[in-house]
Write an enzyme that holds these catalytic residues in place. Structure first.
Site, PDB file in Angstrom:
ATOM      1  N   ALA B  40       0.828  -1.194   0.000  1.00 59.26           N
ATOM      2  CA  ALA B  40       0.000   0.000   0.000  1.00 59.26           C
ATOM      3  C   ALA B  40       0.857   1.236   0.000  1.00 59.26           C
ATOM      4  O   ALA B  40       1.971   1.193   0.463  1.00 59.26           O
ATOM      5  CB  ALA B  40      -0.830  -0.010   1.262  1.00 59.26           C
ATOM      6  N   THR B  41       0.331   2.291  -0.530  1.00 57.07           N
ATOM      7  CA  THR B  41       1.061   3.557  -0.500  1.00 57.07           C
ATOM      8  C   THR B  41       0.654   4.417  -1.658  1.00 57.07           C
ATOM      9  O   THR B  41       0.260   3.917  -2.699  1.00 57.07           O
ATOM     10  CB  THR B  41       2.583   3.335  -0.650  1.00 57.07           C
ATOM     11  OG1 THR B  41       3.099   2.918   0.585  1.00 57.07           O
ATOM     12  CG2 THR B  41       3.312   4.569  -1.092  1.00 57.07           C
ATOM     13  N   THR B  42       0.820   5.720  -1.486  1.00 55.34           N
ATOM     14  CA  THR B  42       0.943   6.600  -2.645  1.00 55.34           C
ATOM     15  C   THR B  42       2.094   7.559  -2.376  1.00 55.34           C
ATOM     16  O   THR B  42       2.097   8.259  -1.356  1.00 55.34           O
ATOM     17  CB  THR B  42      -0.349   7.413  -2.892  1.00 55.34           C
ATOM     18  OG1 THR B  42      -1.436   6.501  -3.033  1.00 55.34           O
ATOM     19  CG2 THR B  42      -0.214   8.235  -4.160  1.00 55.34           C
ATOM     20  N   SER B 176      -0.010   1.757  -4.565  1.00 50.18           N
ATOM     21  CA  SER B 176      -1.338   1.290  -4.984  1.00 50.18           C
ATOM     22  C   SER B 176      -2.256   2.438  -5.409  1.00 50.18           C
ATOM     23  O   SER B 176      -3.158   2.242  -6.211  1.00 50.18           O
ATOM     24  CB  SER B 176      -1.984   0.497  -3.844  1.00 50.18           C
ATOM     25  OG  SER B 176      -2.047   1.306  -2.686  1.00 50.18           O
TER      26      SER B 176
END
Lengths: 227, 261
Positions: B40-42, B176
């Protein structure tokens, strides 16, 4: 390695090696390190602006070397490797000058006794603490002897005369300009005068946040010397 | 730990990773089995007039759980460059740590900094050597951005899981929520934006990513948790204060609420 038919006493062997190393070191120009109000300053007589005698080892640790360039540069790189690796495997605050100085002493002592040719270098490891009481200056000789210096020291050719001049001029809490001027005068002696281009100067500055090592460029040194 | 001292023909040079291998502190990543670690992450980077803005959300997830609310994904790589990470948190943070030491190690051993492109290539090699772990679910996909002091411009690099390195012109993103974020940046990008406009664009992109992607965290004014935003310019890497990010978000909120009313 002894040749058949000759006997050289250990005393003579050590003496010869020491004479050889001292002669090599005396041919080179000297370096001065001294404490000032904001940290530690290192000033070397060095006409080259690319082959450095003074460099950064770690966040709060600097290196100085005199004598044969390729030999002290090899020691400098070993120190950077030791420090970066130790800081990576443990923590940045676990890297200290005392441990580095001991490692240097081991290597130089080993080479002095076991190799044909001793290293023709003297080196310096300086560290600034978070307060002035934590400052350390270690001076390591060609045979691995470590000297723990308190406030200032000199390495290389004409050592006694330079130290004599520092004894007369150094006092605690001088500002940066005063210490650079003092170091330049100590290196030159009364008969000569040195210009910025002849000198290489750097500081460990207590007010910098992490990497405390900073070079002082020729322009700034000129301003200090002409003031 | 003894001091590493090499003979001239046997010397590892200014490469810190090779030094670690030679001294038995290798960081190789062969693992049995498969671990399902969250990706997960941006994180994103936007070029603007003075350099580059980098930004990243603060959420770490493990499946449906939010495992951490204040993780940091944007780091200074050295004085004039930054790295932002997406992927498995443990290996990613370790990669950043080695990368930071590697750049400083090179600079000290060689007496001068690597070029910006050289730094990007170093990171590319690290991503590539992580491929076996990536196959087992522990991928790390960073973005790298910096101010190129030799050319006087901001530059951005995106990577893929095999270590492929792609220089981007205007913006880069990873994680993501990157699809949503990059759409917002693409539509809002203008040449020569000032710092305030670029920060606002980056934060809007993160907000929209968090709005669409459950694994990206939005601003959390109740706990006072905001994305990490940093500007990289000729003056170096500077992280924005949380209060500055909070007030930038406040004006974005004002704009968004007036639009929906």
């Amino acid at each position: 390695m002894g040749m058949p038919g000759f006997y050289v006493s250990p005393e003579q062997l050590i003496q010869d090696k020491a004479d050889f190393a001292r002669k090599g070191i005396a041919r080179g120009r000297a370096l001065v390190a001294a404490r000032y109000s904001g940290g530690i300053v290192l000033v070397a007589e060095n006409a080259s602006s690319t082959l450095r005698k003074v460099s950064e080892i770690y966040d709060r640790i600097a290196f100085g070397g005199v004598g044969r360039y390729n030999e002290f540069d090899q020691l400098r790189i070993a120190g950077v490797r030791h420090a970066d690796q130790k800081g990576f495997v443990y923590s940045r605050e676990d890297v200290d000058a005392r441990s580095l100085a001991n490692q240097y002493a081991q290597i130089m002592g080993q080479i002095f006794t076991h190799e044909m040719k001793p290293m023709e270098v003297e080196i310096l490891v300086a560290e600034i603490g978070h307060d002035p009481e934590g400052d350390r200056i270690f001076h390591i000789l060609y045979d691995g002897t470590v000297v723990d210096e308190s406030d200032y020291t000199s390495l290389g050719g004409d050592n006694d005369a330079i130290l004599g001049r520092l004894d007369e001029t150094w006092v605690p809490d001088l500002d940066l300009a005063a210490v650079v001027k003092m170091a330049s005068d100590a290196l030159s002696g009364p008969e000569r005068s040195l210009e910025a281009a002849d000198l290489e100067a750097a500081i460990l500055d207590r007010s910098n946040s992490r990497r405390c090592f900073r070079r002082i460029d020729d322009e700034a040194v000129t301003a200090i010397l002409s003031a | 730990m003894s001091m590493p001292f090499f003979t001239p023909g046997n010397d590892p040079g200014p490469d810190f990773v090779r030094l670690l291998e030679r001294t038995g502190h290798s960081v190789s990543s062969e693992l049995p089995g498969h671990i399902d670690a969250g990706h997960a992450t941006t994180v994103l980077a936007v070029r603007y007039g003075e350099g580059v803005i980098m930004a990243g959300d603060r959420r770490a997830t493990s499946g449906n759980f939010i495992s951490h609310r204040t993780i940091e994904k944007v780091f200074a790589a050295d004085r004039h460059s930054g790295v932002a990470i997406a992927g498995a948190a443990g290996p990613a943070v370790e990669m950043v740590k080695i990368f930071q030491v590697q750049l400083e190690h090179y600079e000290k051993v060689e007496g001068q900094q690597l070029s910006l492109e050289g730094k990007a290539n170093q990171l590319s090699g690290m991503v590539r050597s992580n491929l076996p772990a990536a196959m087992q679910g522990l991928a790390v996909i960073p973005i790298f951005a910096g101010y190129d002091v030799r050319r006087g411009i901001g530059r951005l690099f995106q990577f893929d899981v095999t270590g492929g390195r792609y220089e981007e012109r205007d913006h880069a993103s990873s994680g993501s929520g990157s699809l949503h974020a990059s759409t917002v940046v693409k539509l809002g990008f203008r040449e020569g934006m000032d710092a305030e406009e670029a920060v606002s664009l980056a934060l809007q992109a993160l907000w929209h990513a968090a709005d669409e992607d459950s694994a990206t965290g939005g601003p959390d004014p109740i706990r006072g948790i905001y994305p990490v935003v940093a500007a990289i310019t000729a003056d170096g890497f500077a992280r924005l204060e949380d209060s500055a990010v909070a007030s930038a978000f406040a004006s974005i909120t004002a704009d968004l609420t007036s639009e929906t009313n």
